[in-house]
Design a protein around this motif. Sequence first.
Motif, PDB file in Angstrom:
ATOM      1  N   ALA A 148      36.352  74.263  59.996  1.00  0.00           N
ATOM      2  CA  ALA A 148      37.006  75.198  59.444  1.00  0.00           C
ATOM      3  C   ALA A 148      37.504  74.881  57.697  1.00  0.00           C
ATOM      4  O   ALA A 148      37.104  75.794  57.127  1.00  0.00           O
ATOM      5  CB  ALA A 148      38.352  75.251  60.149  1.00  0.00           C
ATOM      6  N   ARG A 149      37.698  73.783  57.378  1.00  0.00           N
ATOM      7  CA  ARG A 149      37.868  73.344  55.988  1.00  0.00           C
ATOM      8  C   ARG A 149      36.693  73.944  55.268  1.00  0.00           C
ATOM      9  O   ARG A 149      36.668  74.430  54.357  1.00  0.00           O
ATOM     10  CB  ARG A 149      38.518  72.073  55.960  1.00  0.00           C
ATOM     11  N   LEU A 150      35.482  73.405  55.802  1.00  0.00           N
ATOM     12  CA  LEU A 150      34.012  73.796  55.134  1.00  0.00           C
ATOM     13  C   LEU A 150      33.942  75.073  55.274  1.00  0.00           C
ATOM     14  O   LEU A 150      33.479  75.595  54.208  1.00  0.00           O
ATOM     15  CB  LEU A 150      33.182  72.845  55.738  1.00  0.00           C
ATOM     16  N   GLY A 151      34.189  75.836  56.297  1.00  0.00           N
ATOM     17  CA  GLY A 151      33.996  77.159  56.428  1.00  0.00           C
ATOM     18  C   GLY A 151      34.609  78.137  55.620  1.00  0.00           C
ATOM     19  O   GLY A 151      34.314  79.281  55.508  1.00  0.00           O
ATOM     20  N   ARG A 173      44.279  66.144  71.424  1.00  0.00           N
ATOM     21  CA  ARG A 173      44.315  65.974  70.043  1.00  0.00           C
ATOM     22  C   ARG A 173      43.174  66.930  69.545  1.00  0.00           C
ATOM     23  O   ARG A 173      43.271  67.611  68.485  1.00  0.00           O
ATOM     24  CB  ARG A 173      43.978  64.663  69.775  1.00  0.00           C
ATOM     25  N   VAL A 174      42.220  67.041  70.490  1.00  0.00           N
ATOM     26  CA  VAL A 174      40.877  67.937  69.890  1.00  0.00           C
ATOM     27  C   VAL A 174      41.521  69.320  69.942  1.00  0.00           C
ATOM     28  O   VAL A 174      41.278  70.177  69.124  1.00  0.00           O
ATOM     29  CB  VAL A 174      39.716  67.705  70.740  1.00  0.00           C
ATOM     30  N   ARG A 175      42.268  69.775  71.050  1.00  0.00           N
ATOM     31  CA  ARG A 175      42.798  71.180  71.255  1.00  0.00           C
ATOM     32  C   ARG A 175      43.502  71.434  70.248  1.00  0.00           C
ATOM     33  O   ARG A 175      43.715  72.674  69.683  1.00  0.00           O
ATOM     34  CB  ARG A 175      43.324  71.136  72.673  1.00  0.00           C
ATOM     35  N   ILE A 176      44.609  70.388  70.003  1.00  0.00           N
ATOM     36  CA  ILE A 176      45.590  70.818  68.397  1.00  0.00           C
ATOM     37  C   ILE A 176      44.780  70.913  67.458  1.00  0.00           C
ATOM     38  O   ILE A 176      45.204  71.945  66.347  1.00  0.00           O
ATOM     39  CB  ILE A 176      46.533  69.747  68.592  1.00  0.00           C
ATOM     40  N   ALA A 177      43.614  70.235  67.226  1.00  0.00           N
ATOM     41  CA  ALA A 177      42.894  70.167  65.948  1.00  0.00           C
ATOM     42  C   ALA A 177      42.225  71.430  65.824  1.00  0.00           C
ATOM     43  O   ALA A 177      42.209  72.092  64.802  1.00  0.00           O
ATOM     44  CB  ALA A 177      41.702  69.193  65.957  1.00  0.00           C
ATOM     45  N   ALA A 178      41.948  72.013  67.089  1.00  0.00           N
ATOM     46  CA  ALA A 178      41.204  73.269  67.100  1.00  0.00           C
ATOM     47  C   ALA A 178      42.010  74.371  66.688  1.00  0.00           C
ATOM     48  O   ALA A 178      41.559  75.271  66.119  1.00  0.00           O
ATOM     49  CB  ALA A 178      40.499  73.684  68.516  1.00  0.00           C
ATOM     50  N   ALA A 179      43.406  74.262  67.281  1.00  0.00           N
ATOM     51  CA  ALA A 179      44.432  75.419  67.091  1.00  0.00           C
ATOM     52  C   ALA A 179      44.455  75.218  65.571  1.00  0.00           C
ATOM     53  O   ALA A 179      44.756  76.403  64.723  1.00  0.00           O
ATOM     54  CB  ALA A 179      45.550  75.055  67.767  1.00  0.00           C
ATOM     55  N   ASN A 180      44.838  74.234  64.856  1.00  0.00           N
ATOM     56  CA  ASN A 180      44.934  74.186  63.748  1.00  0.00           C
ATOM     57  C   ASN A 180      43.757  74.549  62.767  1.00  0.00           C
ATOM     58  O   ASN A 180      43.907  75.125  61.582  1.00  0.00           O
ATOM     59  CB  ASN A 180      45.409  72.592  62.997  1.00  0.00           C
ATOM     60  N   ALA A 181      42.603  74.471  63.164  1.00  0.00           N
ATOM     61  CA  ALA A 181      41.355  74.776  62.512  1.00  0.00           C
ATOM     62  C   ALA A 181      41.382  76.232  62.608  1.00  0.00           C
ATOM     63  O   ALA A 181      40.899  77.089  61.303  1.00  0.00           O
ATOM     64  CB  ALA A 181      40.254  74.245  63.267  1.00  0.00           C
ATOM     65  N   LEU A 182      41.660  76.983  63.455  1.00  0.00           N
ATOM     66  CA  LEU A 182      41.466  78.466  63.474  1.00  0.00           C
ATOM     67  C   LEU A 182      42.604  79.157  62.402  1.00  0.00           C
ATOM     68  O   LEU A 182      42.446  79.878  61.699  1.00  0.00           O
ATOM     69  CB  LEU A 182      41.998  79.241  64.777  1.00  0.00           C
ATOM     70  N   LYS A 183      43.942  78.355  62.404  1.00  0.00           N
ATOM     71  CA  LYS A 183      44.714  78.927  61.254  1.00  0.00           C
ATOM     72  C   LYS A 183      44.199  78.659  59.988  1.00  0.00           C
ATOM     73  O   LYS A 183      44.108  79.355  59.048  1.00  0.00           O
ATOM     74  CB  LYS A 183      46.049  77.991  61.366  1.00  0.00           C
ATOM     75  N   THR A 184      43.610  77.470  59.586  1.00  0.00           N
ATOM     76  CA  THR A 184      42.866  77.132  58.379  1.00  0.00           C
ATOM     77  C   THR A 184      41.784  78.061  58.199  1.00  0.00           C
ATOM     78  O   THR A 184      41.495  78.623  57.144  1.00  0.00           O
ATOM     79  CB  THR A 184      42.176  75.816  58.695  1.00  0.00           C
ATOM     80  N   LEU A 185      40.995  78.496  59.008  1.00  0.00           N
ATOM     81  CA  LEU A 185      39.952  79.529  58.862  1.00  0.00           C
ATOM     82  C   LEU A 185      40.397  80.935  58.679  1.00  0.00           C
ATOM     83  O   LEU A 185      39.767  81.826  58.267  1.00  0.00           O
ATOM     84  CB  LEU A 185      38.827  79.369  60.155  1.00  0.00           C
ATOM     85  N   LYS A 186      41.825  81.176  59.024  1.00  0.00           N
ATOM     86  CA  LYS A 186      42.470  82.417  58.998  1.00  0.00           C
ATOM     87  C   LYS A 186      41.722  83.487  59.676  1.00  0.00           C
ATOM     88  O   LYS A 186      41.408  84.586  59.469  1.00  0.00           O
ATOM     89  CB  LYS A 186      42.506  82.670  57.487  1.00  0.00           C
ATOM     90  N   ASP A 187      41.122  83.025  60.987  1.00  0.00           N
ATOM     91  CA  ASP A 187      40.431  83.946  61.995  1.00  0.00           C
ATOM     92  C   ASP A 187      41.406  84.577  62.966  1.00  0.00           C
ATOM     93  O   ASP A 187      41.728  84.045  64.164  1.00  0.00           O
ATOM     94  CB  ASP A 187      39.363  83.075  62.779  1.00  0.00           C
ATOM     95  N   GLU A 188      41.998  85.867  62.305  1.00  0.00           N
ATOM     96  CA  GLU A 188      42.723  86.489  63.193  1.00  0.00           C
ATOM     97  C   GLU A 188      42.211  87.051  64.601  1.00  0.00           C
ATOM     98  O   GLU A 188      42.988  87.443  65.536  1.00  0.00           O
ATOM     99  CB  GLU A 188      43.651  87.542  62.153  1.00  0.00           C
ATOM    100  N   SER A 189      40.911  87.111  64.720  1.00  0.00           N
ATOM    101  CA  SER A 189      40.295  87.460  66.209  1.00  0.00           C
ATOM    102  C   SER A 189      40.627  86.660  67.192  1.00  0.00           C
ATOM    103  O   SER A 189      40.552  86.826  68.290  1.00  0.00           O
ATOM    104  CB  SER A 189      38.906  87.718  65.756  1.00  0.00           C
ATOM    105  N   GLN A 190      41.005  85.275  66.815  1.00  0.00           N
ATOM    106  CA  GLN A 190      41.315  84.384  67.856  1.00  0.00           C
ATOM    107  C   GLN A 190      42.620  84.071  68.044  1.00  0.00           C
ATOM    108  O   GLN A 190      43.074  83.218  68.961  1.00  0.00           O
ATOM    109  CB  GLN A 190      40.584  82.843  67.193  1.00  0.00           C
ATOM    110  N   VAL A 191      43.705  85.114  67.686  1.00  0.00           N
ATOM    111  CA  VAL A 191      44.792  85.204  68.181  1.00  0.00           C
ATOM    112  C   VAL A 191      45.231  84.913  69.591  1.00  0.00           C
ATOM    113  O   VAL A 191      45.692  84.293  70.147  1.00  0.00           O
ATOM    114  CB  VAL A 191      45.526  86.196  67.511  1.00  0.00           C
ATOM    115  N   PRO A 192      44.201  85.822  70.240  1.00  0.00           N
ATOM    116  CA  PRO A 192      44.510  85.927  71.801  1.00  0.00           C
ATOM    117  C   PRO A 192      44.013  84.531  72.474  1.00  0.00           C
ATOM    118  O   PRO A 192      44.718  84.040  73.428  1.00  0.00           O
ATOM    119  CB  PRO A 192      43.605  87.018  72.332  1.00  0.00           C
TER     120      PRO A 192
END
Length: 849
Positions: free
Chosen positions: A740-743, A767-786
């Motif tokens: 996400a950070r590179l994205g 830990r990976v699940r938590i990292a993925a949740a944080n990554a979606l926020k970093t990416l600011k991908d609002e389509s993944q809110v659901p």
Amino acid sequence: MSFLYGERLSCGRLALAADEPRTPPHALPGDRPVWPRDRVVDILHVKIEVALDVEARRVRGTVTHTVSPLNDGTRFVPFDAVDMTISSVTVGKRDVPFEYDGRQLTVDIGEGRKRGQELPIAITYEAAPRIGMYFIGPDAGYPDKPRQVWTQCQDEDTRFWLPCFDHPSDKFTSDVVVTVPGDWFALSNGRLLSDKRNRDGTRTFHWHQDRPHPAYLLTIAAGEFARVEGAADRVPIDYYVESKDVEAAARTFANTPAMVALFEKLTGMPYPWAKYSQVVVRDFVFGGMENTSATTMTENILLDAKAKRDFDSDDLISHELAHQWFGDLLTCRDWSHGWLNEGFATYFEMLWDEHHHGVDRYRQGVIDNTRLYLDERYRRPVVTNVFHDPIDIFDRHLYEKGSLVLHMLRGELGDEAFFRALQRYVREHAEQNVITQDLVDAIAAETGRSLEWFFDQWVYRPGHPKLKVSWSWDDERGLAAVSVKQTQETADGTPIFRFPVTIDFRKGRGKPQAFRVEVTRAEEQFVFPLPWKPDLCRFDPYGWVLKELEWDKSVGELRLQLREDDSILGRAWAAAELGKKGGAEATAALEAAVMGDRWWGVQAAAARALGEIRTTAARDALLRCLAVRQPRARRAVVAALGEFRGDEAVFEALQKYARRDQSWFVEAEACRSLGKLRLPAAFDAIAAQFDRPSFRQVVRVGCIDGLVELRDERGFDLLRRAARYGEPFQARPPAVGALARLGEFFPERKKALGEEIATFLDDPDFRVRIAAANALKTLKDESQVPALERMAARELDGRGVRVARENALALRKGAATDDEVRKLREEFEKLREENAKLRDRLERLEARK
């Protein structure tokens, strides 16, 4: 917790990305006050008789609670029990009616029960725990993983493997009788009464805990472990690890006996349990867990010989050991007062450092814990009962700010009174549940000091003072005036703080003249008569007050403070301020500090400051400073060199350290800094180190960060590979976050990356699940809110629930600011580069003159 070096591995701490923006407030929509639970009986003793079905991942057996009604006429007794099969319930060997809804078991103990009457309630059950008890074993991704079973019950996960009253407010003695495969060992609480080999090839261990403790501290850790005996006079001390790790265990845990002796002295209470064991298990979900007399530890604690040169695991070891007093012997009544567990354990890390390494290491702990607390994404009172799950408050307030409250309390009372009051608190409340007022009352009873005001502002209200300080000299009158202004926002309940503080003045190398004053208002001015004009004024020189400090001093005074201050806090602060000032004098002073200061923390602060200056002279100074011998200081030098974007000379120097250094951490930092330089050859240089094994995979993590900094699309393939299930587990969460950070720098990839990252929300590793949740926020991908909302609904680990809820809310609120944030970040970066060029030109002109 974090698996990255440089961050404390600890019990229970909420795992969130360090670079996440602030998301105030702490309480999320729907959070409500959580009050202490009612109790209908006093649980006196719990006998657990279970067998572990390793292949089926099930536990079955009988638990017998010996209870005593708290009121006459008590008839129904509730127990927490999630997703179990309840076969029978008996009271005094007679079957009794019960109701079970999948989450709570209610037992009908009959009419006519009297207060104080003892009753044995035996529950026969079976469960396939999804949390609380973990069955570890090989799979397609990790075929060499050994089979193990271990429990992790904090905060309220015992209910998933054992019918119980799952709350810290009730304490009981216990017996654990556990049957495991015949070649296994099973560790539990207390003293081992028997080890029996059964005819069916299994093996049964019987452990007895003779002092009361709560349900969340019950433990079973079973597997093929080798025992390493630790030196001890009175208390048996041992460590259990896989046979391949015996040497590493001896290296890692060597200081445990000395820690026990120190904590006995500081608390005035002999180690309170029958033994002290530490067991290292695979895939542990915290850093460590202070189960009574038997701490469970992550495998990441084990040191190799190279890591030992500039790293140790004493912080985690001392933290969990301190819990044997604070948390186990004295247990918070409810989680809102959890700082009495975690703040104390974190502070005792600092006390061990002070004893073992000296006062500078203690003060470095003050610096580090202050930074970690200030980096928290919100402000809240240390004691709060507004949360969704108890784990929500296991954050930088409970740990770091809690430790700093005790540090300030020590400064307020003085050493003798502080430790005397601490010992009274322990002595009077051993085996009890405690709240913050118990500590306040113990201090008042022992010292006569009424510190209600202190706890009101530091514990029950949010925030800390933000201070703007200045000083001036009146030569005619021989007076020094110090102005102090509190500038913190108070709309959220943060107060104008009251605090005593020392202000001192110094001329030449003479002894400072110190004054003790008390700040009580938003603006204060203090005037001090002096026989001479001072060269240096210090405010709170030894850092007894938690604060943010703004003080515009001259370069000359800062150079003097960096060179002569006897406190590492003052020297490190002066270094940072010189980095803001820049100029030839500041650069020379900082280089001298990197190479000559007697404390690595100050050396590192000076190196960071040179990186902030970013001039040619600062670069040359840092290149010379690569010769510094202290590895922690060299790590900071290497990190600071990453600020010199596009510099070929720096690139050539850093390649050497990326390939080989005496420290794993210097190598990792070099890989990170190579990416920051953003030169064409950096990708190959980083890729060459990507698969090199290292302690905790720190070199790979450095490479991951370097690829993000490099902003090269070729990095995506390496990050995807590092994130895959089956790759070294320590680097998988950073790799997911890095996608996400590179994205962020490739907006056209946002949608595809969001879909890719969302698949990790179902990963077997939380830990990976938590990292993925944080990554979606970093990416600011609002389509993944659901997807985040689905994660929040299905997660059992409260940390995952919190992260998913928080990030879904942030995306809903902040999706529209995506482009604005990116543009601001890029503009800020350009301004820094332009500022560095201007500084460089100015210094060259000054040099010519």
